[in-house]
Design an enzyme around this catalytic site. Structure first.
Site, PDB file in Angstrom:
ATOM      1  CG  HIS A   1      -4.170   4.346  -0.910  1.00  0.00           C
ATOM      2  ND1 HIS A   1      -3.234   3.348  -0.865  1.00  0.00           N
ATOM      3  CD2 HIS A   1      -4.354   4.611  -2.234  1.00  0.00           C
ATOM      4  CE1 HIS A   1      -2.872   3.030  -2.108  1.00  0.00           C
ATOM      5  NE2 HIS A   1      -3.544   3.777  -2.946  1.00  0.00           N
TER       6      HIS A   1
ATOM      7  CG  ASP B   1      -1.902   1.144   1.167  1.00  0.00           C
ATOM      8  OD1 ASP B   1      -1.495   2.264   0.827  1.00  0.00           O
ATOM      9  OD2 ASP B   1      -3.095   0.907   1.434  1.00  0.00           O
ATOM     10  CG  HIS B   2       1.537   4.175  -3.253  1.00  0.00           C
ATOM     11  ND1 HIS B   2       0.304   3.844  -3.709  1.00  0.00           N
ATOM     12  CD2 HIS B   2       1.641   5.518  -3.416  1.00  0.00           C
ATOM     13  CE1 HIS B   2      -0.315   4.932  -4.134  1.00  0.00           C
ATOM     14  NE2 HIS B   2       0.483   5.975  -3.965  1.00  0.00           N
TER      15      HIS B   2
HETATM   16  C1  BG6 Z   1      -3.316   4.587  -6.520  1.00  0.00           C
HETATM   17  C2  BG6 Z   1      -4.635   4.673  -7.212  1.00  0.00           C
HETATM   18  O1  BG6 Z   1      -3.305   3.549  -5.596  1.00  0.00           O
HETATM   19  O2  BG6 Z   1      -3.065   5.825  -5.855  1.00  0.00           O
HETATM   20  C3  BG6 Z   1      -4.660   5.832  -8.185  1.00  0.00           C
HETATM   21  O3  BG6 Z   1      -4.882   3.463  -7.910  1.00  0.00           O
HETATM   22  C4  BG6 Z   1      -4.283   7.107  -7.505  1.00  0.00           C
HETATM   23  O4  BG6 Z   1      -5.928   5.945  -8.806  1.00  0.00           O
HETATM   24  C5  BG6 Z   1      -3.000   6.939  -6.716  1.00  0.00           C
HETATM   25  O5  BG6 Z   1      -4.115   8.095  -8.494  1.00  0.00           O
HETATM   26  C6  BG6 Z   1      -2.726   8.156  -5.871  1.00  0.00           C
HETATM   27  O6  BG6 Z   1      -1.461   8.019  -5.302  1.00  0.00           O
HETATM   28  P1  BG6 Z   1      -0.620   9.286  -4.887  1.00  0.00           P
HETATM   29  O7  BG6 Z   1       0.605   8.724  -4.277  1.00  0.00           O
HETATM   30  O8  BG6 Z   1      -0.372  10.075  -6.141  1.00  0.00           O
HETATM   31  O9  BG6 Z   1      -1.485  10.044  -3.919  1.00  0.00           O
END
Ligand code: BG6
Length: 553
Positions: free
Chosen positions: A296, A233-234
């Protein structure tokens, strides 16, 4: 949370020419290499179907990926060759069993090369004494030799001999429908079990609902143990999200007020200006609730709401997080109608540029009912949080790209300054996750002068506002942790399961409702009006950056 250095290993990336690899993985690996955070003995095999002429992978994929997406691109002229020497492109179809047999051969070959101890410059790139990627610049950090690192409690580690020690990481940067086939083939071809340890890294979406997530999990578990599965989960790799726990538990003045006695409500916002870019096909099947909230946003809720863990071990932290997910008050159909707002963008403008409505995006159905915005009011039924609403919102094509966690404190009793000077602003703690990273607290103070005028002031800490501060990308930290066997920032299966248990009734309730009147917000607006009403009816409002410090009247 481990404090060890990463083990020597080989990283195999399935989907090696894909978007994720190009945008995130190669730049993260390169940044780690430049900063001296890779293991001494380390090789990457990028697996893809494309056929490249000699050197084509480097020229067409790797170099442009680093030029475009690395925060260290300035060093490329000097460092690219040394970095690229550790990346090998391997062409195969992921459904071809023969391909895996050949892949096993390549792995063996790489693993049998002499290790860094013998100073093989081909394989020894993290060594300060070698003219490798970081050319000595990482001295002090990078003196790891990959020998004798044996973490307690992981009996399988470092059994292998030679370079990379027979340790293998398989990164499945492919769509989840391929996971089962890839892991089965890895097993059949004897790529796992590895001589050292093996780990598999997977990306979301982890299922579409609980049954599909459970099916996916069974496929992975047929070959890997839970401890070997790293579910990314980045958001957990973002600097300020890691900082959240430290701030909460390393400062005495937060914990005593971090509960329903002092906190009025919590807001978690993660908005984007972009539309679906080139992922219309996936997104139209997922929608904002599955794409952002199930993973997230609920992960952020767990970190804000969790109890202090018994210790800083991976499992102790995850145990506390999963308790939060299990304490979420379930939403029945009536609660969904009242407390979950969905929206879809129509035509509008972002930063002055006209943009298409969602239904005209590439690979999106022209009558799509998929939500591109969602706002929810949820409760956590435990002693600490009972009665405190958590308002979450996320959406595409909103006016700003911003992720923030806001805790608004309860108002003081209506005496003293309140009596004299009318309405005071509430105390607010804002944790800025992106694009600015920092924390700020809103207080009330006297405006300098002879009258006693009270104004809100900010104690503001911004960690990436100063020139030269360049926080690591989330994927750097996450890849680093996979290499050193620290799964704290990855989601355990029971967290995924509990999150789907909470989300599934919402999608079921939506399916049973009248179809929504979409589009219901113009691109460039803060979602549909109902999202504002969700808070207004409780006498609250979404905090927007521009509203925080009202000018003294
Ligand atoms: C991803 C989603 O997990 O997170 C995307 O699939 C989204 O739709 C992205 O744009 C947002 O990540 P960040 O790091 O740019 O907030």
């Amino acid at each position: 949370m481990a404090t060890t250095r990463p083990d020597d290993c080989v990283l195999v990336i399935f989907g090696g020419t894909g978007d994720l690899a190009r945008r995130k993985l190669y730049p993260a690996l390169y940044n780690l290499a430049v900063d001296g955070f890779l293991p001494a003995s380390f090789q990457v095999i990028a697996v893809g179907r494309r056929d490249f002429a000699r050197g084509g992978f480097r020229r067409e994929i790797l170099l442009p990926s680093l030029q475009t997406f690395s925060r260290r691109a300035g060093d490329l002229a000097r460092k690219f060759e040394a970095f690229a020497a550790h990346l090998h492109y391997f062409r195969t179809d992921i459904y071809d069993p023969q391909g895996y047999t050949r892949l096993a051969g390549l792995l063996e070959q790489l693993e049998q090369k002499a290790g860094c101890q013998n100073g093989d410059p081909d394989i020894c790139w993290g060594d300060d004494n070698q003219p490798g990627i970081n050319g000595g610049q990482g001295r002090g950090r990078n003196n790891y030799r990959g020998v004798g690192s044996n973490l307690a409690g992981d009996p399988g580690r470092n059994r292998g001999e030679g370079a990379c020690r027979g340790n293998r990481i398989f990164y499945l940067a492919v769509a989840p429908e391929h996971f089962g086939a890839v892991v089965e083939n890895l097993h059949q071809a004897g790529l796992v079990p590895a001589r050292g340890w093996q780990r598999v890294v997977i990306e979301k979406p982890f299922g579409h609902d609980l049954p599909s997530a459970a099916a996916l999990n069974r496929q992975l578990r047929a070959v890997f143990s839970e401890e070997e599965i790293y579910r990314i989960d980045h958001y957990l790799g973002k600097e300020m999200i890691q900082n959240l726990m430290v701030m909460r538990f390393a400062n005495i003045f937060f914990e005593p007020v971090w509960n329903n006695k002092y906190i009025d409500h919590v807001q978690i916002t993660s908005t984007e200006t972009v539309g679906v870019v080139d992922r219309g096909d996936y997104y139209d099947r997922a929608g904002a609730l599955r794409d952002m909230v199930q993973n997230h946003l609920l992960q952020l809720v767990t970190l804000v709401a969790m109890e202090p863990p018994a210790n800083l071990s991976t499992e102790a932290i995850r145990d506390e997080k999963v308790k939060v997910l299990r304490s979420l008050q379930p939403l029945d159909a009536a609660a969904v109608s009242k407390n979950v707002i969905r929206g879809q963008y129509g035509a509008g403008a972002i930063e002055g540029q006209a943009v298409l409505p969602y239904r005209r995006e590439k690979e999106v159905a022209p009558d799509s009912l998929t939500e591109t915005f969602v706002a929810l009011k949820i409760f956590i039924d435990n002693f600490r949080w009972a009665g405190v609403p958590f308002y979450l919102r996320t959406g595409k094509r909103l006016p700003d790209k911003v992720t923030e966690i806001i805790l608004q404190f309860k108002s003081l009793p209506d005496i003293l300054y309140f009596k004299e000077y009318g309405e005071l602003q509430p105390n607010v703690l804002v944790i800025r996750v992106q694009p600015l990273e920092g924390v700020y607290v809103q207080l009330n103070a006297k405006r300098p002068g002879n009258d006693n005028y009270i104004v809100p002031i900010r104690l503001d800490f911004c960690q990436n506002c100063e020139v030269g501060v360049n926080s690591p990308e989330a994927y750097e930290r996450l890849l680093y942790d996979v290499m050193r066997g620290d799964a704290t920032l990855f989601t355990r299966w029971d967290e995924v399961e509990a999150a789907w248990r909470f989300i599934d009734p919402i999608t079921a309730a939506w399916a049973a409702q009248e179809p929504p009147q979409f589009p219901n917000y113009a691109a460039g607006r803060w979602g549909p009006p109902a999202a504002q009403e969700l808070l207004l009816r409780d006498g609250r409002h979404w905090w927007q950056e521009e509203e925080w410090l009202p000018e003294p009247g």
